[in-house]
Design a protein around this motif. Structure first.
Motif, PDB file in Angstrom:
ATOM      1  N   GLU A   1      38.867  72.516   1.987  1.00 26.67           N
ATOM      2  CA  GLU A   1      38.503  73.839   1.947  1.00 26.67           C
ATOM      3  C   GLU A   1      38.513  74.211   3.470  1.00 26.67           C
ATOM      4  O   GLU A   1      37.871  73.512   4.393  1.00 26.67           O
ATOM      5  CB  GLU A   1      37.166  74.368   1.510  1.00 26.67           C
ATOM      6  N   PHE A   2      38.846  75.539   3.722  1.00 28.30           N
ATOM      7  CA  PHE A   2      38.962  76.098   5.237  1.00 28.30           C
ATOM      8  C   PHE A   2      37.936  77.098   5.592  1.00 28.30           C
ATOM      9  O   PHE A   2      38.141  78.169   4.728  1.00 28.30           O
ATOM     10  CB  PHE A   2      40.292  76.413   5.600  1.00 28.30           C
ATOM     11  N   LYS A   3      37.174  77.012   6.325  1.00 32.46           N
ATOM     12  CA  LYS A   3      35.990  78.074   6.898  1.00 32.46           C
ATOM     13  C   LYS A   3      36.122  78.161   8.211  1.00 32.46           C
ATOM     14  O   LYS A   3      35.780  77.337   9.129  1.00 32.46           O
ATOM     15  CB  LYS A   3      34.554  77.462   6.164  1.00 32.46           C
ATOM     16  N   TRP A   4      36.291  79.440   8.712  1.00 29.63           N
ATOM     17  CA  TRP A   4      36.209  79.667   9.951  1.00 29.63           C
ATOM     18  C   TRP A   4      34.972  79.178  10.846  1.00 29.63           C
ATOM     19  O   TRP A   4      34.929  78.565  11.722  1.00 29.63           O
ATOM     20  CB  TRP A   4      36.889  80.847  10.373  1.00 29.63           C
ATOM     21  N   SER A   5      33.989  79.614  10.060  1.00 29.69           N
ATOM     22  CA  SER A   5      32.511  79.255  10.497  1.00 29.69           C
ATOM     23  C   SER A   5      32.194  78.104  10.169  1.00 29.69           C
ATOM     24  O   SER A   5      32.485  77.677   9.070  1.00 29.69           O
ATOM     25  CB  SER A   5      31.773  80.490   9.978  1.00 29.69           C
TER      26      SER A   5
ATOM     27  N   THR B   1      29.117  77.345   9.979  1.00 32.23           N
ATOM     28  CA  THR B   1      27.969  77.369   9.180  1.00 32.23           C
ATOM     29  C   THR B   1      28.175  77.420   7.592  1.00 32.23           C
ATOM     30  O   THR B   1      27.337  77.224   6.934  1.00 32.23           O
ATOM     31  CB  THR B   1      27.038  78.352   9.724  1.00 32.23           C
ATOM     32  N   LYS B   2      29.389  77.865   7.178  1.00 35.45           N
ATOM     33  CA  LYS B   2      29.692  77.991   5.965  1.00 35.45           C
ATOM     34  C   LYS B   2      30.063  77.058   5.356  1.00 35.45           C
ATOM     35  O   LYS B   2      30.642  75.966   5.642  1.00 35.45           O
ATOM     36  CB  LYS B   2      30.990  78.744   5.708  1.00 35.45           C
ATOM     37  N   LYS B   3      29.241  76.796   3.881  1.00 34.56           N
ATOM     38  CA  LYS B   3      29.575  75.473   3.328  1.00 34.56           C
ATOM     39  C   LYS B   3      30.333  75.783   1.965  1.00 34.56           C
ATOM     40  O   LYS B   3      30.816  76.667   1.780  1.00 34.56           O
ATOM     41  CB  LYS B   3      28.044  75.096   2.582  1.00 34.56           C
ATOM     42  N   ALA B   4      30.882  74.621   1.181  1.00 32.43           N
ATOM     43  CA  ALA B   4      31.759  74.805   0.223  1.00 32.43           C
ATOM     44  C   ALA B   4      31.706  73.316  -0.522  1.00 32.43           C
ATOM     45  O   ALA B   4      31.236  72.477  -0.027  1.00 32.43           O
ATOM     46  CB  ALA B   4      33.306  74.832   0.745  1.00 32.43           C
TER      47      ALA B   4
ATOM     48  N   ARG C   1      36.863  67.574   2.217  1.00 37.43           N
ATOM     49  CA  ARG C   1      36.215  67.892   3.297  1.00 37.43           C
ATOM     50  C   ARG C   1      36.569  69.315   3.863  1.00 37.43           C
ATOM     51  O   ARG C   1      37.141  70.028   3.208  1.00 37.43           O
ATOM     52  CB  ARG C   1      37.266  66.918   4.364  1.00 37.43           C
ATOM     53  N   VAL C   2      35.278  69.989   4.289  1.00 33.80           N
ATOM     54  CA  VAL C   2      35.459  71.266   4.836  1.00 33.80           C
ATOM     55  C   VAL C   2      35.882  71.443   6.286  1.00 33.80           C
ATOM     56  O   VAL C   2      35.494  70.751   7.006  1.00 33.80           O
ATOM     57  CB  VAL C   2      34.299  72.121   4.734  1.00 33.80           C
ATOM     58  N   VAL C   3      37.053  72.029   6.368  1.00 36.22           N
ATOM     59  CA  VAL C   3      37.733  72.216   7.714  1.00 36.22           C
ATOM     60  C   VAL C   3      37.491  73.389   8.391  1.00 36.22           C
ATOM     61  O   VAL C   3      37.716  74.367   8.144  1.00 36.22           O
ATOM     62  CB  VAL C   3      39.110  72.016   7.675  1.00 36.22           C
ATOM     63  N   ASN C   4      36.842  73.290   9.521  1.00 35.79           N
ATOM     64  CA  ASN C   4      36.218  74.410  10.401  1.00 35.79           C
ATOM     65  C   ASN C   4      36.939  74.440  11.813  1.00 35.79           C
ATOM     66  O   ASN C   4      37.290  73.300  12.259  1.00 35.79           O
ATOM     67  CB  ASN C   4      34.603  75.012  10.226  1.00 35.79           C
TER      68      ASN C   4
END
Length: 371
Positions: free
Chosen positions: A335-339, A341-344, A359-362
């Protein structure tokens, strides 16, 4: 000059008894790369855009080709797709003039593959050169400067001229887009109505990160679905956009046929919609980040010669995963999150069906995703 990851890959394939074919859009550095790896060698340069060269090669028989090659051990044919019957001529050189290394570049997969595919079956190594990758950029400017420019690179993209001309990005992108997006593609397919291409491009640019409906675009533009498919196919073969297919295997309500479409370069995408606002002012920064990361991942997979296959996942009940890779029996989800602090989290049904890694990619950890 920005050192390119593909250089050593190509060097290792020299004099293996096959032609080397390098494809990719104009202005990504194909000619620069080939000139650099041949810099300490004497080679014959043939420009496919030169009509006299094109005519000479297209009409040459085997003995004439021997005369053209002469004592050269390297031949570089630029924009080879412009030369009629170039595939047959390359086959003759590879088969009959054994001690010569032929290197060919082309800016259109549509043309170069149609021309060379059958004659060069089993006789070529083919590679695609993209706009500068993040790893190439970071190695060139250093970790700190690269980190400082992350937002700029998302806005203006990764074309070499854009990177190397700080402050003139808008003008360079404007010329680049009007040149290769329109002139090359329209000439490539004999299309005269650039307004249709423009509308389709804008529709795609506004839908990055979302599933693309050819029917909706057709209604929006005022053409039929087949025309939309033809234009998107040309855009893909001209290295402007690429499609991501939906992943489907076990779950009944998985979406099976839809696609997402991304731009190879986010600077080109932003020029198409005319928006270079800072990320803090944008409503599309999440989609822009997703496009930037997936495009960078495509470069990495290609240069690493990975067997991993990319997808997205979604169900009819709107459960979704931004990006998936399969490699043998392993499934990796992202999952792609610019911030940062954002969870997924992954949908339970997806976890139960595929037992994936996740993996969350920020902006803090994305480098691991690109290695």
């Amino acid at each position: 000059m920005i050192n390119r990851d593909l250089t050593n890959i190509v060097i290792n394939k020299l004099h293996k008894g096959k032609a080397i074919v390098l494809i990719g859009p104009r202005q990504v550095g194909k000619t620069t790369l080939i000139n650099a790896l041949l810099a300490d060698k004497t080679y014959l340069f043939l420009d496919g855009d030169d009509h006299s060269v094109s005519e000479l090669l297209s009409n040459a028989n085997t003995e004439q080709l021997r005369s053209i090659v002469g004592n050269y051990k390297y031949i570089f044919i630029d924009e080879a797709q412009r030369i009629p019957n170039v595939g047959l001529k390359l086959k003759i050189i590879v088969d009959q003039i054994k001690d010569v290394q032929v290197i060919v570049s082309g800016s259109s997969a549509f043309d170069i593959n149609n021309i060379t595919q059958e004659p060069l079956t089993g006789r070529k190594f083919e590679y695609q050169l993209f706009p500068v990758s993040w790893n190439e950029f970071e190695q060139n400017v250093g970790y700190v400067k690269a980190h400082q420019q992350l937002e700029l690179r998302m806005l203006y993209g990764m074309y070499p001229d854009v990177i190397n001309n700080f402050g003139n990005e808008y003008e360079i992108l404007k010329n680049l887009v009007s040149s290769y997006l329109y002139k090359d593609i329209l000439a490539l397919a004999g299309i005269r109505k650039s307004d249709i291409l423009d509308k389709i491009l804008q529709a795609l640019a506004l839908q990055i990160g979302s599933e693309v409906s050819y029917n909706e675009i057709a209604q929006l533009v005022g053409v039929d679905k087949n025309t939309v498919n033809t234009y998107i196919d040309l855009l893909e073969k001209s290295f402007v956009v690429f499609r991501l297919n939906s992943f489907s295997k076990n779950i009944r309500n998985e979406i099976k046929a839809n696609k997402k479409i991304y731009f190879y370069d986010t600077g080109v995408r932003n020029m198409v919609i005319g928006n270079f606002n800072a990320l803090a002012l944008r409503q599309d920064k999440g989609a822009l980040w997703e496009n930037f990361m997936i495009a960078e991942r495509m470069k990495h997979l290609s240069y690493a010669q990975s067997l991993a296959k990319p997808f997205f996942w979604r169900t009819t009940t709107q459960q979704e995963v931004d990006y998936i890779e399969t490699n043998a029996d392993a499934v990796s989800a992202f999952e792609f999150k610019w911030s940062s602090t954002k969870k997924a989290k992954l949908p339970k049904s997806f976890i139960e069906a595929y037992n994936p890694s996740f993996r969350v990619v920020n902006q803090e950890n994305f480098r691991d995703f690109l290695k």
